[in-house]
Motif scaffolding. Sequence first.
Motif, PDB file in Angstrom:
ATOM      1  N   UNK A  45      20.812 -34.153  82.828  1.00  0.00           N
ATOM      2  CA  UNK A  45      19.817 -34.340  83.883  1.00  0.00           C
ATOM      3  C   UNK A  45      19.179 -35.709  83.687  1.00  0.00           C
ATOM      4  N   UNK A  46      19.189 -36.534  84.730  1.00  0.00           N
ATOM      5  CA  UNK A  46      18.543 -37.840  84.662  1.00  0.00           C
ATOM      6  C   UNK A  46      17.046 -37.644  84.863  1.00  0.00           C
ATOM      7  N   UNK A  47      16.280 -38.025  83.865  1.00  0.00           N
ATOM      8  CA  UNK A  47      14.843 -37.775  83.845  1.00  0.00           C
ATOM      9  C   UNK A  47      14.111 -38.916  84.550  1.00  0.00           C
ATOM     10  N   UNK A  48      14.117 -38.891  85.871  1.00  0.00           N
ATOM     11  CA  UNK A  48      13.485 -39.957  86.654  1.00  0.00           C
ATOM     12  C   UNK A  48      12.002 -39.698  86.864  1.00  0.00           C
ATOM     13  N   UNK A  53       7.381 -32.575  85.713  1.00  0.00           N
ATOM     14  CA  UNK A  53       7.955 -32.307  87.015  1.00  0.00           C
ATOM     15  C   UNK A  53       9.407 -31.861  86.905  1.00  0.00           C
ATOM     16  N   UNK A  54      10.164 -32.486  85.963  1.00  0.00           N
ATOM     17  CA  UNK A  54      11.576 -32.112  85.805  1.00  0.00           C
ATOM     18  C   UNK A  54      11.710 -30.650  85.424  1.00  0.00           C
ATOM     19  N   UNK A  55      10.796 -30.161  84.547  1.00  0.00           N
ATOM     20  CA  UNK A  55      10.857 -28.754  84.137  1.00  0.00           C
ATOM     21  C   UNK A  55      10.669 -27.838  85.345  1.00  0.00           C
ATOM     22  N   UNK A  56       9.638 -28.134  86.142  1.00  0.00           N
ATOM     23  CA  UNK A  56       9.376 -27.274  87.302  1.00  0.00           C
ATOM     24  C   UNK A  56      10.467 -27.405  88.363  1.00  0.00           C
ATOM     25  N   UNK A  57      10.893 -28.640  88.582  1.00  0.00           N
ATOM     26  CA  UNK A  57      11.821 -28.902  89.681  1.00  0.00           C
ATOM     27  C   UNK A  57      13.195 -28.275  89.443  1.00  0.00           C
TER      28      UNK A  57
END
Length: 601
Positions: A45-48, A53-57
Amino acid sequence: MTKEQQTTPGGITRAVCACAFALFHLLSAETHASVKNQPTVRLAVVNTFGNNFSVRYFNGTVNAIAKSLDGRRLIVQLYNQDEYLKAAKENKFDLSIASSGLTAVMMDTLGGTPLLTLVHARTPNPNKANGGVIIANAKNGNINSIRDLKGKSLVVMSKKAFAGYMIPMHELERQGLNPENTFRSITEAREPMTRLAEKVRDNEFDVAFLASCVLENMEQEGTLKPNEIKVINPQNSADFYCQHSTELYPGWILSARSSLPATMVRKIVISLLEMPVGKSNGEYWTIANDYQEMNTLLRRMEQREFMERDIPWLIRRYKHYILSAVLFLLFILANWMYLAYAVRKRTKELKDTVEENLAFERENLKIKDRFESLQRVNSIAMISTMVAHELKQPLAVINNYAEGLGRRITKGRFKTPQEILPIIEEIRSEGQRASSIIDLVRRFGKKDKHERQTFDLGDLTAETVDMLIRVGTLTTGYELKCGKNILVTADRLNIEVVIINLIKNAVEACRAEASPMVVISVSAKDQDAEIIVEDNGPEISDEQFEKMKFVGNSTKKDGLGLGLAIVHELIEAHGGSLVLKRKKEGGLICVVRLPRCEEKE
């Protein structure tokens, strides 16, 4: 199922721990069944957008994929753009979630297949779900349009970021600016885009490039206030509800590498299409069917990357490096010229020095020849005196024997011829010794080396003492102490002359004493053989002792001063030494040392 995470070079904050914790519990139902040898599926996963937010998204996405893996473990890894492409090259993942542009770059060079596109409530159109945002500090009144970006400092996540670099750069080019020389500086932070917005807010940089919806997510989380950041070149697009400064392109893509079996890929796609809509952002997976504009942009970026790199571009782009290289070459050239000059100068100096040395050596040879000529003349006088000095003893013996023989013959004391033979033999022996002395003196004058032999120094000393007693030279009291098997390699006659001279000098020095005594001893000292001849003659003054060191000076009234000179010369020729010592009670000690040979077995 387990979850693995690593920090990016830019430094992921403490939220990494929260991300790892949340994903771990998110997938806890799978982790209980995991074993070491259980097959795995690796998801990149590219952490942009930042960790929180990445965890929730991607919460629902990770759950849906994990449930479709038929017992395999799912390993999730976060990357930035550069790490993502490197991991793809090293085959470190089977599935990936990245922007459409970054996915296209990866698939174009390393292979892979796009499967689904992620959309959410703000970006419902999968073909128009991603764009770039150009931001500045809201209080910066000098930046209000794209034209105002000239000469400003720019911070980006990575130059490989699609929405965070390529799309905004294309927008600058579309509006007539040259992206290569628009900004004063471009910094790749390699941190999530949320940190870039914070850097602009804190005036660390003038401008930042973000992906669309990052600002809305930060405002929703409360990490950014609406009046702190302003969007440059804002756009309005149908079915797109995030601020943006550029055209729009397909959203984030799930892609699969060839390492996954087709049946598993099918199950993953079905599971994601059946995934319920997310509650927080309304995200779900669908299929995009229009990649034309994205591909056109990527081709344009690739063409500009190579076509515009002419000589003027190279000079502008790498002027500092070119200048450094020119200065370095000039330094090398100057250094080479200096070294060449220094070498020529030094060579000339060495050549002059060599010529001076040769001239000096030639002059020394001339001086040496003149000195040797003078020395040769002096040696002739010395040799003449040596002949008289050394032949005196054997000639006196011959004369005595001849006179005695004549008287006895006249008186008729010999009854048979055999009685005369011993006397004749003595005369013949002394004649041979006189002849040997003449040969010795000739060699001394010519500095020739005589054939040497190994002999016992004690035996030779004893024989010499016996001979001196028989010919009437050793007329004083004497004491002889000779060690056995003290071997030297020398000219036997030369050493005999040395012993004779030392004993004669000792006898003549103490003859006038009431009880004259000469002590002769031969012994081994360390690696040398030592001959010591001492007498009990009169006390020697400092002046007399000093004169003994020079040829022609003698302490005896009728002495020639040659005895010790001859001894010194002969001893040095054999690598030995002569030392003179005065006795407190009167008399002299002469110590001769010669190199000793190994003892005979």
